[in-house]
Design a protein around this motif. Structure first.
Motif, PDB file in Angstrom:
ATOM      1  N   ARG A   1       0.846  -1.135  -0.123  1.00 37.62           N
ATOM      2  CA  ARG A   1      -0.056  -0.037   0.001  1.00 37.62           C
ATOM      3  C   ARG A   1       0.958   1.315   0.088  1.00 37.62           C
ATOM      4  O   ARG A   1       1.924   1.307   0.719  1.00 37.62           O
TER       5      ARG A   1
ATOM      6  N   LEU B   1       0.427  -0.379  -5.476  1.00 40.28           N
ATOM      7  CA  LEU B   1      -0.963  -1.111  -5.740  1.00 40.28           C
ATOM      8  C   LEU B   1      -1.603  -0.830  -7.032  1.00 40.28           C
ATOM      9  O   LEU B   1      -2.450  -1.667  -7.496  1.00 40.28           O
TER      10      LEU B   1
ATOM     11  N   GLN C   1       1.727  -0.857   4.922  1.00 35.47           N
ATOM     12  CA  GLN C   1       1.842  -1.407   3.565  1.00 35.47           C
ATOM     13  C   GLN C   1       1.270  -2.767   3.329  1.00 35.47           C
ATOM     14  O   GLN C   1       1.060  -3.151   2.039  1.00 35.47           O
TER      15      GLN C   1
ATOM     16  N   VAL D   1      -0.827  -5.677   2.056  1.00 34.15           N
ATOM     17  CA  VAL D   1      -2.052  -6.031   1.120  1.00 34.15           C
ATOM     18  C   VAL D   1      -2.021  -7.670   1.396  1.00 34.15           C
ATOM     19  O   VAL D   1      -1.349  -8.211   0.869  1.00 34.15           O
TER      20      VAL D   1
END
Ligand code: SAM
Length: 321
Positions: A161, A165, A202, A204
């Motif tokens: 992130r 992304l 960060q 994901v």
């Protein structure tokens, strides 16, 4: 054969040829400083001897050469050629690809059939931001060169992130068009990420990745080898992609991996700080070395987590991704 209560044994060996790397990726090193080789790294001959012993003692069937960045190691050419001469089911290589084009002749001549390239973005600016070095076009030319020579390529991407992304779909399209299997790797809570907020900010997960892909493609889950790190999905008529879902779908219970660091330590688990030095047994005659290794391997196997990756301060560059 050494097997634990969950039926796990060491089948896959990952050899970190050197801790040195020509990149300084933000999730791997904290301060932007490039990594250098440890002073006490094993020689190429010692590493090869370790591999031969581990095949005999642990029943290793597959080897992945990694790092650090294996292609910058002076040991690489001879080590690869040597390993290709061993009776193994599979030899593979993980590289950031920066020297793939330059090393393509050696790699192709070795007879290796497949390569994993780590590439987090197709945007040259974010590439420089994440890797803090290197050049995207050089990596892409390297991939083309080995594909043209008939090698199978997989690309590993760590979605983050605030970093890349927007690249989830472009990377997938790039790979599908070139018959490359893309594997998204969930960010792992390792090394300096164990401290501070970077990991939480960060990370994901699998579901978010799938939701994004689902807006463009229909896909369904497909076959993966029993001890594979990745869950795989097929997009009918287009190809396959995978997710290495350390957090969302842990694979500890089927983990068969053993890691050898460039300075002679065995690691039975990425998520453990326990390590076992074998540099001192490499000069022993086979029967003594193998007897000592048996004990070491029992301890290394006991380091494996039973269910889930917990994360550790262990740094990936030392033990090989
Ligand atoms: N230099 C080689 C390369 O770039 O492929 C091999 C070593 S690198 C440590 C191996 C893999 O580990 C890369 O795909 C990298 O993205 C991944 N990696 C490193 N730190 C990670 C982390 N904290 N979470 C997830 N993947 C990580």
């Amino acid at each position: 054969m050494i097997v634990d209560a969950q039926g796990r044994r060491f089948r896959n060996l990952r050899v970190s040829l050197t801790a040195a790397c020509n990149y300084a990726c933000g999730y791997c090193v904290p301060n932007g400083k490039r990594l250098i080789a440890a002073e006490d790294e094993l020689t190429g001959d010692q590493m090869f001897r370790a591999v031969e012993l581990l095949i005999a003692a642990a029943g290793v069937e597959k080897i992945r050469i990694t790092g650090g960045e294996p292609l910058i190691s002076p040991k690489f050419d001879t080590f690869l050629t040597g390993v290709m001469g061993l009776a193994l089911n599979d030899v593979s290589l993980t590289t950031n690809g920066q020297f793939l084009e330059a090393k393509a002749d050696v790699i192709v001549a070795s007879g290796i059939r497949r390569i994993n390239v780590s590439l987090d973005t197709l945007n040259p600016l974010s590439f420089r931001h994440i890797a803090r070095s290197g050049d995207l076009d050089t990596v892409l030319r390297g991939i083309e060169a080995v594909q043209a020579a008939g090698l199978r390529v997989k690309i590993n991407m760590v979605p983050m992130r605030g970093e890349n992304l927007d690249q989830l779909l472009p990377m997938l399209q790039f790979c599908l068009e070139r018959d490359i299997e893309l594997r998204y790797i969930e960010l792992m809570n390792m090394g300096h990420l164990k401290h501070g907020a970077q990991y939480q900010q960060q990370f994901v997960g699998r579901d978010e990745i799938l939701e994004c892909i689902g807006q463009t493609y229909e896909f369904s889950r497909t076959h993966a080898a029993y001890d594979s790190t990745s869950v795989r999905y097929e997009i009918p008529g287009h190809g396959v992609f995978g997710i290495i879902a350390n957090e969302s779908e842990p694979f500890c219970s089927a983990c068969t991996r053993l890691r050898l660091s460039s300075n002679g330590y065995l690691y039975g688990c990425l998520s453990s700080t326990h390590r076992h030095f074998i540099g001192d047994i490499l000069d022993l005659p086979d029967h003594l070395a193998l007897a000592r290794l048996q004990g070491v391997l029992v301890n290394a196997l006991a380091d494996k987590q039973s269910l889930q990756f917990r994360g550790e301060v262990t740094v990936m560059k030392f033990i090989g991704g």
